[in-house]
Design an enzyme around this catalytic site. Sequence first.
Site, PDB file in Angstrom:
ATOM      1  N   THR A 174       0.807  -1.217   0.000  1.00  0.00           N
ATOM      2  CA  THR A 174       0.000   0.000   0.000  1.00  0.00           C
ATOM      3  C   THR A 174       0.843   1.272   0.000  1.00  0.00           C
ATOM      4  OG1 THR A 174      -0.133   0.098   2.416  1.00  0.00           O
ATOM      5  CG2 THR A 174      -1.825  -1.192   1.279  1.00  0.00           C
ATOM      6  N   ASP A 175       0.149   2.375  -0.284  1.00  0.00           N
ATOM      7  CA  ASP A 175       0.773   3.689  -0.163  1.00  0.00           C
ATOM      8  C   ASP A 175       0.542   4.206   1.266  1.00  0.00           C
ATOM      9  OD1 ASP A 175      -1.877   4.605  -0.037  1.00  0.00           O
ATOM     10  OD2 ASP A 175      -1.864   5.371  -2.085  1.00  0.00           O
ATOM     11  N   MET A 176       0.882   5.447   1.519  1.00  0.00           N
ATOM     12  CA  MET A 176       0.757   5.989   2.878  1.00  0.00           C
ATOM     13  C   MET A 176      -0.692   6.076   3.356  1.00  0.00           C
ATOM     14  SD  MET A 176       3.774   8.848   2.916  1.00  0.00           S
ATOM     15  CE  MET A 176       3.287   9.432   4.520  1.00  0.00           C
TER      16      MET A 176
END
Length: 129
Positions: free
Chosen positions: A14-16
């Site tokens: 995932t991203d942030m």
Amino acid sequence: MSHRFELNVYYEDTDMGGIVYYANYLKFIERARSTWVAQLGVDQLALQAAGVVFAVRAIQAEYLAPARLGDVLEVVSQRRASTPARWILHQEVQRAGQVLFTAEVTIVALTEAGKPTRLPAELRRNSNP
């Protein structure tokens, strides 16, 4: 002919914001294809030692909804068409039946020199309708 492959979304996917990074969907469908090919009896290490590898010739993808950290996903792969040298698949990434991502993928076999060659017998045999 179809195949189902389950996977979990981890932090590294995932991203942030906790949303699956777009390129990881390609990794998810690759894992599903590799598992399916192995289940059909193709030993990719032996094939590689014999000088033959698989390559993605073409892909068309659509991102429909985001997957998130902690989701349990399922990749559903179906053979759409095949020739002695190509395997054309439709793959979907789903969460609880909801389609999040789709791809039409053309797989080919290549020699060490990068020249097209026939698919392994196990795939040709299992590619017939």
